[in-house]
Design a protein around this motif. Sequence first.
Motif, PDB file in Angstrom:
ATOM      1  N   VAL A 108      -1.345  11.645 -10.777  1.00  0.00           N
ATOM      2  CA  VAL A 108      -1.894  11.614  -9.334  1.00  0.00           C
ATOM      3  C   VAL A 108      -0.995  12.613  -8.771  1.00  0.00           C
ATOM      4  CG1 VAL A 108      -2.366  10.288  -7.510  1.00  0.00           C
ATOM      5  CG2 VAL A 108      -2.700   9.377  -9.946  1.00  0.00           C
ATOM      6  N   PRO A 109      -1.525  13.922  -8.197  1.00  0.00           N
ATOM      7  CA  PRO A 109      -0.408  14.656  -7.531  1.00  0.00           C
ATOM      8  C   PRO A 109      -0.203  14.122  -6.414  1.00  0.00           C
ATOM      9  CG  PRO A 109      -2.090  16.099  -8.725  1.00  0.00           C
ATOM     10  CD  PRO A 109      -2.496  14.499  -8.794  1.00  0.00           C
ATOM     11  N   TYR A 110       0.955  14.060  -5.482  1.00  0.00           N
ATOM     12  CA  TYR A 110       1.051  13.852  -4.224  1.00  0.00           C
ATOM     13  C   TYR A 110       1.708  15.052  -3.488  1.00  0.00           C
ATOM     14  CZ  TYR A 110       1.075  11.464   0.220  1.00  0.00           C
ATOM     15  OH  TYR A 110       0.865  11.435   1.438  1.00  0.00           O
ATOM     16  N   PRO A 111       0.759  15.410  -2.361  1.00  0.00           N
ATOM     17  CA  PRO A 111      -0.377  14.845  -2.162  1.00  0.00           C
ATOM     18  C   PRO A 111      -1.412  15.332  -2.804  1.00  0.00           C
ATOM     19  CG  PRO A 111       0.131  16.865  -0.539  1.00  0.00           C
ATOM     20  CD  PRO A 111       1.383  16.462  -1.344  1.00  0.00           C
ATOM     21  N   ASN A 112      -2.508  14.908  -3.031  1.00  0.00           N
ATOM     22  CA  ASN A 112      -3.482  15.288  -4.173  1.00  0.00           C
ATOM     23  C   ASN A 112      -4.311  16.689  -3.777  1.00  0.00           C
ATOM     24  OD1 ASN A 112      -5.114  15.335  -6.380  1.00  0.00           O
ATOM     25  ND2 ASN A 112      -5.317  13.117  -6.409  1.00  0.00           N
TER      26      ASN A 112
END
Length: 304
Positions: A284-288
């Motif tokens: 889950v990349p942050y920010p996605n």
Amino acid sequence: MGSDLGFGLVLPLLEQPVDGSTPRWTEIVALATQAEAIGLDTVWTADEIVWRFPEWSGPRGWWECLAMTGAVAARTSSIQVGTWVLSALQRNPAMIANAAETLDEISGGRFVLGLGAGHDGGGAAEFGYPGGRTVSRYAESLEIVVPMLRGETVTFEGEFHRAQGAEVVPQGPRPGQVPLMLGGHAPRTMTLSATHADIWSAFATTSSLPSAFEPLTHQLDQICESIGRDPATIGRSVGVFVEPGDADVAESIGFGVAITGSNDQIIETLAEFSSVGVTRVEIVPYPNTMATLERLAPALSALI
């Protein structure tokens, strides 16, 4: 470098926690096709309704999981597409099996059914779903979903669910063979995973670091042995937050300790998951956003 680990991307179906901005379909499909181009093996769609965190300025909603999964499946060609994870609380079990077969048809045999108990928070009450005993409802649901998914005709009468001669027709390109991934963090749900699943699934709660998952994978080994299953025959998928750089925003808004740092540091941390019994890492990349995925692309390419 390469790795024996599998890597997937969790697509952004949630409104942005900080500012409430909406992930648009054009962004979502662009991320899915970029993940395919990078060489990731799966893109995932979450099944939630509304999230409320004390660190957020208000509630944040989600796009509906099954509709988005079908759309992503139709717009990709080689990457697997999976639900992460479908809520048994919100779905009729026979229709879960029917939806899985339909999504496998749309994707040409690339669908992975991720399924879990769900929870009675997060908008479930507002949308009219029952509260309480979610794991008992889930356990009964599996008595219908699993045999139907494997091509059987099911008659079942339980406390929460029933079916009378239910079978999945028509069938997609892999009758009886759609992979099943079951979520679980506690002994009872983990035992259901060990009993029925091809893959066990968990996600980061307080920390995304590999060490946070070692007790769970060890517990899964013990559960498998207690029911007579070879622990090596079940995959172990964990979802983690990855935030390149050192801003630590993900932690400040309630997502726990994220995997951070330079690409080299991120590569080193992600590679450690194999040493704690994990076989798949769902990122889950942050920010996605596309900008974050592009920033992570060199690290991910080095790992796959």
